[in-house]
Design a protein around this motif. Structure first.
Motif, PDB file in Angstrom:
ATOM      1  N   SER A 316       0.856  -1.180   0.000  1.00  0.00           N
ATOM      2  CA  SER A 316       0.000   0.000   0.000  1.00  0.00           C
ATOM      3  C   SER A 316       0.895   1.234   0.000  1.00  0.00           C
ATOM      4  O   SER A 316       2.093   1.145   0.317  1.00  0.00           O
ATOM      5  CB  SER A 316      -0.886   0.006   1.239  1.00  0.00           C
ATOM      6  N   PRO A 317       0.361   2.414  -0.344  1.00  0.00           N
ATOM      7  CA  PRO A 317       1.192   3.629  -0.280  1.00  0.00           C
ATOM      8  C   PRO A 317       1.822   3.845   1.090  1.00  0.00           C
ATOM      9  O   PRO A 317       2.990   4.241   1.186  1.00  0.00           O
ATOM     10  CB  PRO A 317       0.203   4.737  -0.642  1.00  0.00           C
ATOM     11  N   SER A 318       1.075   3.616   2.166  1.00  0.00           N
ATOM     12  CA  SER A 318       1.630   3.832   3.502  1.00  0.00           C
ATOM     13  C   SER A 318       2.753   2.832   3.801  1.00  0.00           C
ATOM     14  O   SER A 318       3.780   3.195   4.396  1.00  0.00           O
ATOM     15  CB  SER A 318       0.533   3.725   4.564  1.00  0.00           C
ATOM     16  N   ALA A 319       2.553   1.583   3.380  1.00  0.00           N
ATOM     17  CA  ALA A 319       3.602   0.583   3.597  1.00  0.00           C
ATOM     18  C   ALA A 319       4.829   0.891   2.752  1.00  0.00           C
ATOM     19  O   ALA A 319       5.975   0.718   3.202  1.00  0.00           O
ATOM     20  CB  ALA A 319       3.068  -0.811   3.269  1.00  0.00           C
ATOM     21  N   TYR A 320       4.608   1.368   1.534  1.00  0.00           N
ATOM     22  CA  TYR A 320       5.738   1.733   0.672  1.00  0.00           C
ATOM     23  C   TYR A 320       6.509   2.900   1.278  1.00  0.00           C
ATOM     24  O   TYR A 320       7.744   2.910   1.290  1.00  0.00           O
ATOM     25  CB  TYR A 320       5.251   2.086  -0.732  1.00  0.00           C
ATOM     26  N   ARG A 321       5.785   3.890   1.805  1.00  0.00           N
ATOM     27  CA  ARG A 321       6.430   5.045   2.437  1.00  0.00           C
ATOM     28  C   ARG A 321       7.222   4.607   3.664  1.00  0.00           C
ATOM     29  O   ARG A 321       8.346   5.086   3.899  1.00  0.00           O
ATOM     30  CB  ARG A 321       5.379   6.081   2.830  1.00  0.00           C
ATOM     31  N   LYS A 322       6.671   3.706   4.428  1.00  0.00           N
ATOM     32  CA  LYS A 322       7.358   3.231   5.630  1.00  0.00           C
ATOM     33  C   LYS A 322       8.651   2.510   5.279  1.00  0.00           C
ATOM     34  O   LYS A 322       9.657   2.626   5.977  1.00  0.00           O
ATOM     35  CB  LYS A 322       6.434   2.301   6.426  1.00  0.00           C
ATOM     36  N   ARG A 323       8.631   1.796   4.150  1.00  0.00           N
ATOM     37  CA  ARG A 323       9.807   1.012   3.771  1.00  0.00           C
ATOM     38  C   ARG A 323      10.859   1.827   3.045  1.00  0.00           C
ATOM     39  O   ARG A 323      12.060   1.645   3.255  1.00  0.00           O
ATOM     40  CB  ARG A 323       9.366  -0.164   2.896  1.00  0.00           C
ATOM     41  N   PHE A 324      10.410   2.766   2.170  1.00  0.00           N
ATOM     42  CA  PHE A 324      11.345   3.468   1.293  1.00  0.00           C
ATOM     43  C   PHE A 324      11.337   4.988   1.446  1.00  0.00           C
ATOM     44  O   PHE A 324      12.113   5.682   0.769  1.00  0.00           O
ATOM     45  CB  PHE A 324      11.080   3.110  -0.169  1.00  0.00           C
ATOM     46  N   GLY A 325      10.432   5.541   2.252  1.00  0.00           N
ATOM     47  CA  GLY A 325      10.333   6.987   2.384  1.00  0.00           C
ATOM     48  C   GLY A 325      11.465   7.589   3.190  1.00  0.00           C
ATOM     49  O   GLY A 325      12.356   6.874   3.680  1.00  0.00           O
ATOM     50  N   PRO A 326      11.469   8.910   3.346  1.00  0.00           N
ATOM     51  CA  PRO A 326      12.558   9.598   4.048  1.00  0.00           C
ATOM     52  C   PRO A 326      12.770   9.078   5.471  1.00  0.00           C
ATOM     53  O   PRO A 326      13.906   8.993   5.929  1.00  0.00           O
ATOM     54  CB  PRO A 326      12.114  11.064   4.039  1.00  0.00           C
ATOM     55  N   ALA A 327      11.684   8.735   6.166  1.00  0.00           N
ATOM     56  CA  ALA A 327      11.833   8.278   7.548  1.00  0.00           C
ATOM     57  C   ALA A 327      12.600   6.978   7.617  1.00  0.00           C
ATOM     58  O   ALA A 327      13.327   6.716   8.602  1.00  0.00           O
ATOM     59  CB  ALA A 327      10.468   8.105   8.199  1.00  0.00           C
ATOM     60  N   ALA A 328      12.482   6.128   6.586  1.00  0.00           N
ATOM     61  CA  ALA A 328      13.198   4.859   6.570  1.00  0.00           C
ATOM     62  C   ALA A 328      14.685   5.050   6.362  1.00  0.00           C
ATOM     63  O   ALA A 328      15.479   4.159   6.618  1.00  0.00           O
ATOM     64  CB  ALA A 328      12.631   3.954   5.469  1.00  0.00           C
ATOM     65  N   ARG A 329      15.076   6.256   5.871  1.00  0.00           N
ATOM     66  CA  ARG A 329      16.479   6.521   5.605  1.00  0.00           C
ATOM     67  C   ARG A 329      17.128   7.301   6.733  1.00  0.00           C
ATOM     68  O   ARG A 329      18.242   7.719   6.592  1.00  0.00           O
ATOM     69  CB  ARG A 329      16.619   7.282   4.287  1.00  0.00           C
TER      70      ARG A 329
END
Length: 329
Positions: A316-329
């Motif tokens: 999902s978009p939220s799961a994708y953001r959690k995995r690859f978004g700025p916070a994951a970095r």
């Protein structure tokens, strides 16, 4: 685009297991994808490092075109995070016991196992694929079914992701699977940079059915490159297949045929794939408003974005953001 982190990322170790008769192209794909420096990513350490290993110090490859020398031993498999097994043409001849044992040992310790083309036979011989999904080259599908009926062979796909075991259907499909692994490990932004370096599509829609006993086109087509570049700059606009055909000065039917011949997909499927890839990049860069992502990528609505992203990435978009978004970095 480099990922920012307070910690230096650990290099992912890749072992490529070869033996007598191995396809040299697939060894090249593995080393090209995971062994070359990527200075354009701007990272402090390489994301992958490759070791080519074998039961012997020297291996004569398919048809004896060349010999690989100074290879690492099979103990290199024990330190790998990912093990890649290329194919070879004599698939009815089982791999030697030491090779099968190395594959089993790696799988038991949690190593990600990847086969290219008919390397699937080796995984099946090692007992890794019983009751699991897998892909192999279409010319060997019936032989594979006869030798390994317990495996859930998917004959029409470019590759299969079955969690900790992944398999590509052919030599060129090894590139598809390799770029998929880059995307799975590090997101669409970095995978896109690698695909551009390779001058290879980051995502090819469709499966290997399109390549089975296909006649060559009667008239060679011109390159689609300029049209693709033009469309990629306008993904947020309401582009249609008719718009693409008009830009190329051909009929929609001719454009459809050229996409099938050149890319193995349809214009609409290619356009959708590019829009999903752009949506992924926007999410990775920190855009949280789904309606904005959907509009800028040309996917229209947040609902369509959710459906397309889940279909393409499994997230999902939220799961994708959690995995690859700025916070994951």
């Amino acid at each position: 685009m480099a990922q920012e982190s307070s910690q230096v990322p650990r290099t992912h170790r890749v072992a490529v297991l070869v033996d007598a008769g191995t396809n040299p192209f697939e060894v090249g794909v593995a080393t090209e994808l995971f062994g070359l420096p990527r200075p354009e990513l701007g990272l402090p350490v390489p994301l992958y490092e490759v070791t080519v290993c074998a039961p012997t110090r020297e291996v004569r490859v398919n048809h004896g075109f060349l010999t690989l020398t100074d290879l690492a031993g099979l103990d290199a498999v024990d330190g790998a995070d990912t093990l890649i097994v290329p194919g070879r043409p004599d698939n009815v001849v089982p791999r030697e016991a030491a090779v099968r044992d190395a594959i089993r040992r790696a799988h038991a310790r949690g190593t990600r196992i990847v086969s290219f083309c008919t390397g699937t036979f080796a995984l099946a011989e090692a007992g890794l694929l019983d009751g699991r999904r897998a892909a192999t080259h279409w010319r060997w599908a019936e032989t594979f079914r006869r030798l390994h009926p317990e495996v859930l062979l998917e004959p029409d796909v470019l590759f299969v992701d079955d969690g900790d075991v992944l398999s590509a259907s052919g030599s060129a499909a090894a590139l598809d699977l390799g770029l998929y692994l880059w995307r799975r490990d590090h997101g669409a932004e970095i995978a896109g940079a690698v695909s551009r370096r390779l001058v290879f599509a980051a995502h090819r829609d469709g499966g290997q059915r399109q390549f089975v006993e296909r006649p060559l086109p009667e008239v060679p087509d011109g390159s689609l490159g300029p049209l693709l570049a033009w469309a990629q700059e306008r993904l947020g606009e309401p582009l249609t297949v008719a718009d693409l055909a008009a830009r190329a000065a051909v009929s929609p039917a001719t454009l459809h045929r050229r996409f099938r011949d050149r890319l193995g997909t349809t214009p609409l499927a290619w356009l959708t794939g590019e829009r999903v890839a752009l949506a992924c990049r926007l999410i990775e860069r920190g855009e949280t408003r789904l309606d904005v992502v959907a509009a800028r990528s040309g996917l229209g609505t947040a609902a369509n974005l959710r459906a397309r992203l889940r279909r393409e990435t499994g997230l999902s978009p939220s799961a994708y953001r959690k995995r690859f978004g700025p916070a994951a970095r």
